[in-house]
Design a protein around this motif. Structure first.
Motif, PDB file in Angstrom:
ATOM      1  N   LEU A  45       0.745  -1.271  -0.109  1.00  0.00           N
ATOM      2  CA  LEU A  45      -0.095   0.043   0.101  1.00  0.00           C
ATOM      3  C   LEU A  45       0.887   1.321   0.016  1.00  0.00           C
ATOM      4  O   LEU A  45       0.551   2.078  -0.975  1.00  0.00           O
ATOM      5  CB  LEU A  45      -1.057   0.141   1.187  1.00  0.00           C
ATOM      6  N   VAL A  46       1.877   1.398   0.753  1.00  0.00           N
ATOM      7  CA  VAL A  46       2.554   2.501   1.206  1.00  0.00           C
ATOM      8  C   VAL A  46       3.430   3.016  -0.215  1.00  0.00           C
ATOM      9  O   VAL A  46       3.457   4.046  -0.788  1.00  0.00           O
ATOM     10  CB  VAL A  46       3.371   2.323   2.570  1.00  0.00           C
ATOM     11  N   PRO A  47       4.216   2.045  -0.576  1.00  0.00           N
ATOM     12  CA  PRO A  47       5.018   2.065  -2.051  1.00  0.00           C
ATOM     13  C   PRO A  47       4.167   2.565  -3.070  1.00  0.00           C
ATOM     14  O   PRO A  47       4.412   3.132  -3.937  1.00  0.00           O
ATOM     15  CB  PRO A  47       5.830   1.039  -1.982  1.00  0.00           C
ATOM     16  N   ASP A  48       2.879   1.775  -3.191  1.00  0.00           N
ATOM     17  CA  ASP A  48       1.925   1.737  -4.201  1.00  0.00           C
ATOM     18  C   ASP A  48       1.419   3.333  -4.358  1.00  0.00           C
ATOM     19  O   ASP A  48       1.346   3.891  -5.373  1.00  0.00           O
ATOM     20  CB  ASP A  48       1.007   0.729  -4.252  1.00  0.00           C
ATOM     21  N   ILE A  49       1.114   3.725  -3.305  1.00  0.00           N
ATOM     22  CA  ILE A  49       0.545   5.000  -3.057  1.00  0.00           C
ATOM     23  C   ILE A  49       1.576   5.982  -3.511  1.00  0.00           C
ATOM     24  O   ILE A  49       1.082   7.135  -4.163  1.00  0.00           O
ATOM     25  CB  ILE A  49      -0.006   5.450  -1.662  1.00  0.00           C
ATOM     26  N   GLU A  50       2.653   5.851  -2.962  1.00  0.00           N
ATOM     27  CA  GLU A  50       3.833   6.979  -3.138  1.00  0.00           C
ATOM     28  C   GLU A  50       4.141   6.944  -4.615  1.00  0.00           C
ATOM     29  O   GLU A  50       4.362   8.082  -5.303  1.00  0.00           O
ATOM     30  CB  GLU A  50       5.017   6.616  -2.235  1.00  0.00           C
ATOM     31  N   GLN A  51       4.145   5.941  -5.153  1.00  0.00           N
ATOM     32  CA  GLN A  51       4.484   5.794  -6.729  1.00  0.00           C
ATOM     33  C   GLN A  51       3.365   6.274  -7.509  1.00  0.00           C
ATOM     34  O   GLN A  51       3.483   7.171  -8.526  1.00  0.00           O
ATOM     35  CB  GLN A  51       4.890   4.154  -7.026  1.00  0.00           C
ATOM     36  N   ALA A  52       2.302   6.133  -7.205  1.00  0.00           N
ATOM     37  CA  ALA A  52       1.147   6.548  -7.972  1.00  0.00           C
ATOM     38  C   ALA A  52       0.954   8.059  -8.059  1.00  0.00           C
ATOM     39  O   ALA A  52       0.492   8.402  -9.023  1.00  0.00           O
ATOM     40  CB  ALA A  52      -0.423   5.659  -7.318  1.00  0.00           C
ATOM     41  N   PHE A  53       1.129   8.708  -6.818  1.00  0.00           N
ATOM     42  CA  PHE A  53       1.054  10.119  -6.855  1.00  0.00           C
ATOM     43  C   PHE A  53       2.267  10.832  -6.890  1.00  0.00           C
ATOM     44  O   PHE A  53       2.305  12.021  -6.534  1.00  0.00           O
ATOM     45  CB  PHE A  53       0.152  10.428  -5.420  1.00  0.00           C
ATOM     46  N   SER A  54       3.466  10.038  -7.007  1.00  0.00           N
ATOM     47  CA  SER A  54       4.731  10.728  -7.054  1.00  0.00           C
ATOM     48  C   SER A  54       4.828  11.417  -5.828  1.00  0.00           C
ATOM     49  O   SER A  54       5.408  12.672  -5.807  1.00  0.00           O
ATOM     50  CB  SER A  54       4.967  11.426  -8.190  1.00  0.00           C
ATOM     51  N   ILE A  55       4.777  10.994  -4.599  1.00  0.00           N
ATOM     52  CA  ILE A  55       4.849  11.686  -3.459  1.00  0.00           C
ATOM     53  C   ILE A  55       5.897  11.065  -2.443  1.00  0.00           C
ATOM     54  O   ILE A  55       5.886   9.648  -2.732  1.00  0.00           O
ATOM     55  CB  ILE A  55       3.581  11.946  -2.700  1.00  0.00           C
ATOM     56  N   ARG A  56       6.208  11.430  -1.223  1.00  0.00           N
ATOM     57  CA  ARG A  56       7.139  10.926  -0.524  1.00  0.00           C
ATOM     58  C   ARG A  56       6.465  11.133   0.829  1.00  0.00           C
ATOM     59  O   ARG A  56       6.681  12.382   1.733  1.00  0.00           O
ATOM     60  CB  ARG A  56       8.737  11.099  -0.532  1.00  0.00           C
ATOM     61  N   VAL A  57       5.853  10.257   1.685  1.00  0.00           N
ATOM     62  CA  VAL A  57       5.197  10.474   2.845  1.00  0.00           C
ATOM     63  C   VAL A  57       6.241   9.983   4.176  1.00  0.00           C
ATOM     64  O   VAL A  57       6.537   8.800   4.001  1.00  0.00           O
ATOM     65  CB  VAL A  57       3.975   9.838   3.040  1.00  0.00           C
ATOM     66  N   PRO A  58       6.569  10.759   4.982  1.00  0.00           N
ATOM     67  CA  PRO A  58       7.263  10.410   6.275  1.00  0.00           C
ATOM     68  C   PRO A  58       6.708   9.319   6.892  1.00  0.00           C
ATOM     69  O   PRO A  58       5.464   9.412   7.034  1.00  0.00           O
ATOM     70  CB  PRO A  58       7.583  11.690   7.005  1.00  0.00           C
ATOM     71  N   ILE A  59       7.527   8.378   7.409  1.00  0.00           N
ATOM     72  CA  ILE A  59       6.830   7.163   7.925  1.00  0.00           C
ATOM     73  C   ILE A  59       6.042   7.374   9.062  1.00  0.00           C
ATOM     74  O   ILE A  59       4.981   6.686   9.320  1.00  0.00           O
ATOM     75  CB  ILE A  59       7.952   6.071   8.374  1.00  0.00           C
ATOM     76  N   GLU A  60       6.424   8.420  10.042  1.00  0.00           N
ATOM     77  CA  GLU A  60       5.469   8.891  11.034  1.00  0.00           C
ATOM     78  C   GLU A  60       4.232   9.269  10.851  1.00  0.00           C
ATOM     79  O   GLU A  60       3.081   9.115  11.553  1.00  0.00           O
ATOM     80  CB  GLU A  60       6.143   9.973  11.839  1.00  0.00           C
ATOM     81  N   GLU A  61       4.032   9.686   9.429  1.00  0.00           N
ATOM     82  CA  GLU A  61       2.451  10.100   9.304  1.00  0.00           C
ATOM     83  C   GLU A  61       1.628   8.946   8.759  1.00  0.00           C
ATOM     84  O   GLU A  61       0.542   8.998   9.026  1.00  0.00           O
ATOM     85  CB  GLU A  61       2.574  11.185   7.888  1.00  0.00           C
ATOM     86  N   TRP A  62       2.211   7.818   8.486  1.00  0.00           N
ATOM     87  CA  TRP A  62       1.522   6.747   8.251  1.00  0.00           C
ATOM     88  C   TRP A  62       0.865   6.126   9.562  1.00  0.00           C
ATOM     89  O   TRP A  62      -0.080   5.194   9.643  1.00  0.00           O
ATOM     90  CB  TRP A  62       2.309   5.568   7.478  1.00  0.00           C
TER      91      TRP A  62
END
Lengths: 85, 140
Positions: A45-62
């Protein structure tokens, strides 16, 4: 990016992980309702989301993401921050 | 009549039935075990299963942990994520569609099967060596 498009993409990613085209609700909890495997959340989920939207979310926010709506809001926030939203 | 003297105590080893050790030298139990296949390959297989079941902290690996999800993963699942991230199935197996995720979940069952097999093997091995007189006891 419109929130409907973000929602649609997030739904697609989750349905792909679940291997099930069932209808999803924004209020569905990823673990509690959809029973997504713990490793699938971290490894799919996390890598797919980040790849689909070309974003990088800090792990704390998850650590604050419970529902699909939380995922959509998180993506929206990062898209806006990056100027793509 | 000459005195009969003292009769020595019965020694179960010295006074055992003649003919027991007249054949070829009996193999040691370790050799018997190796002949039965409990060698290096088996040891490595069991080591791999045990290593694959070792829990690893996701936080230590720099991975996100979502609320309600397990904070740990296993080396097999992590290996798949790092090396074969696209290895996914069109259906779920054991609650996941990731190939290495399923293998990681299957691993403890493989370990349980090996443990049951080993228990059976050791039992039959000991039983066999005892019935053939291969087993050595202290003092022999």
């Amino acid at each position: 990016m419109k929130v409907e498009i973000v929602q649609s993409k997030v739904f697609d990613i989750i349905q792909e992980i679940l291997c099930d085209r069932r209808s999803l609700l924004l209020s569905d909890r990823l673990v509690g309702d959809l029973r997504i495997d713990s490793d699938d959340l971290s490894f799919s989920l996390v890598p797919d989301i980040e790849q689909a939207f070309s974003i990088r979310v800090p792990i704390e926010e998850w650590g604050h993401v419970y529902t699909i709506e939380d995922v959509v809001n998180l993506v929206q926030r990062h898209l806006q921050a990056s100027g793509s939203g | 009549v000459p005195p009969s003297g003292v009769v020595p105590a019965f020694d179960p080893v010295e006074d055992r039935e003649p003919g027991v050790h007249l054949g070829a030298e009996a193999p040691a139990i370790e050799q018997l075990a190796l002949e039965r296949g409990n060698g290096l390959g088996d040891l490595l297989a069991r080591g791999a299963v045990a290593a694959g079941a070792t829990p690893i902290s996701k936080a230590a690996l720099g991975l996100p942990v979502l609320p309600g999800a397990s904070a740990y993963t296993n080396p097999i699942s992590y290996f798949g994520f790092k090396v074969f991230p696209g290895a996914r199935l069109p259906f779920q197996v054991l609650g996941t569609n990731r190939v290495f995720g399923a293998l990681g979940r299957l691993n403890p069952w493989i370990g349980g099967g090996l443990l049951a097999y080993d228990t059976y093997s050791v039992g039959t091995c000991v039983s066999e060596c005892m019935s053939r007189g291969y087993c050595q006891t202290e003092g022999q």
